[in-house]
Design a protein around this motif. Structure first.
Motif, PDB file in Angstrom:
ATOM      1  N   PHE A   1       1.787   3.187  -3.220  1.00  0.00           N
ATOM      2  CA  PHE A   1       0.775   3.970  -3.933  1.00  0.00           C
ATOM      3  C   PHE A   1       0.593   5.369  -3.334  1.00  0.00           C
ATOM      4  O   PHE A   1      -0.219   6.137  -3.820  1.00  0.00           O
TER       5      PHE A   1
ATOM      6  N   GLN B   1      -3.642   3.643  -5.510  1.00  0.00           N
ATOM      7  CA  GLN B   1      -4.559   2.511  -5.683  1.00  0.00           C
ATOM      8  C   GLN B   1      -5.816   2.940  -6.412  1.00  0.00           C
ATOM      9  O   GLN B   1      -6.343   2.217  -7.249  1.00  0.00           O
TER      10      GLN B   1
ATOM     11  N   ALA C   1       0.823  -1.214   0.000  1.00  0.00           N
ATOM     12  CA  ALA C   1       0.000   0.000   0.000  1.00  0.00           C
ATOM     13  C   ALA C   1       0.854   1.260   0.000  1.00  0.00           C
ATOM     14  O   ALA C   1       0.487   2.275  -0.610  1.00  0.00           O
TER      15      ALA C   1
ATOM     16  N   ASP D   1      -3.163  -2.412  -8.190  1.00  0.00           N
ATOM     17  CA  ASP D   1      -3.408  -2.922  -6.851  1.00  0.00           C
ATOM     18  C   ASP D   1      -3.806  -4.398  -6.938  1.00  0.00           C
ATOM     19  O   ASP D   1      -4.406  -4.845  -7.930  1.00  0.00           O
TER      20      ASP D   1
END
Length: 753
Positions: free
Chosen positions: A46, A321, A43, A247
């Motif tokens: 991003f 994302q 994560a 993602d």
């Protein structure tokens, strides 16, 4: 343009079907083989570069040559009898760990275009429990943790490690990183298969019940599977071409979206195709397919473009994302739109009337039924039905008051990885298996002295939420330093995010040596920054997406009032869905809040996909109002003809999204989108919008005026006479009920209503 495209595809129907079949087969293989090469499960990757945790990640990579590894897992080693580790046990653990770090793990032979994930794992010693009940090791593997090939390599290593330690009467447990991913995948394997089977069964069952035909139930599924393969390959190709990383959740979302809208569009075409064949029994199937798609094609095109426009706005988002999800789904929907105007009409031309075999009842129009009664009820008492719909939507929407966003992982499975993490947290700080780091970088290029970091280290150790702090580590040229720390709470909780974004970051910034700046990263730090980015994105994406959808509706309907009515309707549907989800998950199940992605996902899916049904019913209402009949009569006819298609399509699409609820990770999204689609199709499109159209009459199309040619007028008069004759027996059967409708029609003709 649409008519030329559909005419070409129906004339060359076999060539069109063969071309899509070849493309679907080839690109399904390519997309499946290369999808994991273009996905990223981190994560933090991003996040925009300006955020604190993103800066820390760059320092880790540039100055220390390390990058946070989603595959890093923690291995717990303990005695079989549960006793304290002896010095001999410690030596065995050290020796076995060293052996495991030298042995290459050979994975299964890779398929063509797939990577060989065989590798030698990196094994490092870790902390020992204060009571000597266990020792930790850190193991890292290279690759995408969602890739089945790497997961098989991990399982090989896991089984080998268990066997190696078992020889010394030691047991092992695995948690974090790829260990947690694999355990979750295994736990959801059965529920995933059951959910997919139920979704496919629902689609087949509904189509069989509606069309009484096996072909009508099976052909759409096969077609959508082929189209999905083409879309998957197109998304992977675009990601490869532009160097974009998707993602990890993107492939599953694309599959659900394409299955839902693909079946929807095929259903719209089949219902209208059947109506065309019934009205003109002597017409050739190829001509009927071309004419059907020519009529419905504009509505399908507008519906698809609303989805594309809505998701295209995600390109404006700062959170990566969202920014990569938008183009991926937009490309997929454009592929589905092209197939809806070429492959689907070609299949209708190939099967012809055989699409509805062995049913025969469809050849005769039935003027009664649930759809006809609904259309008459809504058109004869529009204010009552409009108010009832508004009350229902308002009551559900009220649940959104006090909504909170949650970044916690909800509904996790009770897996071996979870139990191992709990055992570790009972003896060591809860965040020991997921450490955080403070990176300090010189702002003027001068060297950092280790002694200068003492005050920061001591202050961090006393900061709220910090359980343990490691010794500072300097890079080679001493322009950067790293201080690792373990939180006293689990890293994937709101408490951890509050602590990191508050006391930890404040302490690091305040005590950083002069001439340096400190940055904090780790799971909690990354998601704290994601929360800030998402909040900003929501304020930008919502209005831009709404504006684009309104413009598309204006271009389709060529009216100012009709798009406003539809936008208000879908807006109420969005609020009602969000409110109902808040009532269930935040209040009913006593969770900290709803998932932070839920409002955006709901807005895009419910508003964009729900608009499909509004476009279909509104387009048919406009078509019926072009005839010389009363506005209420036109609304009743529009509902009678489109209600079966919209209701069936809505249930199918809702079922597709509801299948996501089988997984705890996507439970909220599955429930909310399924409910939102049901409200959009059954309440908004079949009750509220028709009721408002009946109230506003032809004023709905203001400032556009209805224009009819003499030929159209004569045809419409004949249609009305035919309609009246067909309904004469029905009026006689229920004179009081239908008499009120006739009286309303006569009053409207006289200009009294």
């Amino acid at each position: 343009m649409i008519r030329k495209l559909t005419s070409f595809s129906t004339r060359h129907r076999w060539m069109t079907v063969v071309l899509w079949t070849v493309l679907g087969t080839a690109l399904t293989f390519v997309g499946g083989a290369m999808m994991y090469d273009v996905t990223d499960s981190q994560a933090g990757d991003f996040l925009p570069k300006k955020y604190d945790s993103a800066v820390a990640l760059r320092i880790a990579e540039e100055d220390f040559g390390t990058k946070p590894d989603a595959n890093a897992l923690t291995v717990l080693v303990a005695r079989d009898d549960g006793g304290r580790l002896t010095p001999a046990d410690q030596r065995h653990i050290t020796g076995t760990a060293a052996d495991l770090g030298r042995e290459r793990v050979v994975g299964p032979k890779p398929e063509p275009l797939m990577k060989d994930h065989s590798q030698t794992p990196r094994v490092s010693p870790g902390a020992v429990a204060p009571d000597k009940s266990f020792r930790l090791l850190t193991v890292s593997l290279d690759g995408n943790p969602n890739d089945p090939g790497l997961q098989k390599v991990y399982k090989e290593f896991r089984d080998h490690a268990k066997g190696a330690f078992a020889k010394e009467d030691l047991r092992v447990g695995f948690t974090g990183g790829i260990a947690s991913t694999v355990d979750d995948v295994d736990a959801e394997e059965t529920t995933g298969k059951v959910g997919s089977a139920l979704t496919m069964g629902l689609i087949v069952l509904l189509n069989v019940l509606v069309f009484r035909s096996v072909a009508a139930a099976i052909v759409p599924l096969i077609a959508v599977a082929l189209i999905g393969g083409v879309a998957s390959g197109a998304v992977v190709g675009a990601a490869k071409l532009f160097g974009i990383e998707l993602d990890a959740s993107t492939p599953s979302l694309i599959s659900v979206v394409l299955l839902g809208i693909g079946i929807d569009y095929f259903l719209f075409l089949m219902f209208r195709f059947r109506e065309q064949l019934r009205n003109r029994p002597d017409q050739d199937a190829r001509e009927a397919a071309a004419e059907t798609t020519g009529r419905v094609g504009s509505a399908i095109t507008s519906a698809a473009l609303t989805i594309v426009a809505a998701f295209a706005t995600l390109g404006l988002a700062s959170f990566g994302q969202f920014r990569v999800l938008g183009p991926a789904i937009a490309i997929s929907v454009l592929v589905m739109l092209l197939a809806s105007l070429t492959l689907m009409p070609a299949l209708l031309a190939v099967f012809g009337r055989g699409m509805f075999w062995p049913a025969r009842a469809w050849k005769k129009e039935h003027t009664g039924g649930v759809a006809a009664r609904l259309g008459h009820a809504v058109s004869s008492r529009p204010l009552r039905y409009a108010l009832a719909s508004l009350v229902l939507l308002g009551a559900l929407g009220a649940g959104a008051v006090g909504i909170k966003m949650s970044y916690d992982q909800q509904g996790t499975h009770e897996t071996a990885a979870v139990r191992t993490a709990e055992q570790i947290s009972r003896s060591l700080p809860a965040g020991v298996s997921d450490p955080h780091s403070v990176y300090v970088r010189s702002t003027d290029g001068t060297a950092i002295k280790a002694s200068a970091l003492g005050d920061m280290t001591r202050s961090l150790g006393k900061a709220e939420g910090v359980g343990e702090v490691g010794k500072p580590v300097l890079n080679k040229d001493r322009t950067a330093a790293r201080v690792d720390l373990f939180l006293s709470v689990k890293s994937d909780t709101q408490k951890a995010r509050d602590l990191v974004s508050g006391p930890v970051r404040e302490t690091a910034a305040r005590t950083a040596p002069e001439g340096t700046k400190a940055y904090v990263t780790g799971t909690a730090a990354v998601f704290a920054d994601i929360a800030t980015a998402v909040e900003k994105d929501l304020r930008l994406v919502f209005p831009v997406a709404a504006l684009l959808i309104a413009v598309i509706l204006f271009l389709l309907l060529r009216s100012l009032l009709a798009p406003v009515v539809l936008m208000i309707a879908v807006g109420l549907g969005f609020l009602a869905t969000l409110g109902a989800s808040t009532l269930l998950f935040q209040h009913g199940l006593d969770r900290p809040g709803v998932s932070f992605t839920l409002p955006l996902v709901l807005f895009l899916f419910v508003v964009a996909l729900g608009t499909d049904y509004n476009i279909l019913i509104t387009d048919r209402i406009r078509e019926e109002m072009e005839k010389p009949v009363t506005a209420r009569h036109a609304v009743a006819e529009a509902v009678r003809h489109t209600a079966p298609a919209i209701a069936t399509a809505g249930v199918v699409l809702a079922g597709s999204f509801a299948s996501l609820a089988a997984s705890p990770a996507t439970q909220e999204i599955g429930f909310a989108t399924g409910l939102g689609i049901i409200l959009s199709s059954l309440v908004l499109s079949l009750v509220l919008v028709p009721a408002l159209a009946a109230v506003l009459g032809r004023g709905l199309w203001w400032p556009r005026r209805s224009r009819r040619t003499p030929q159209h007028h004569d045809h419409s008069m004949n249609h009305q006479q035919h309609y009246s004759a067909d309904h004469q027996q029905q009026y006689a059967a229920a004179p009081a009920h239908f008499g009120r409708h006739a009286q309303h029609a006569q009053h409207e003709k006289q200009g009294r209503i």
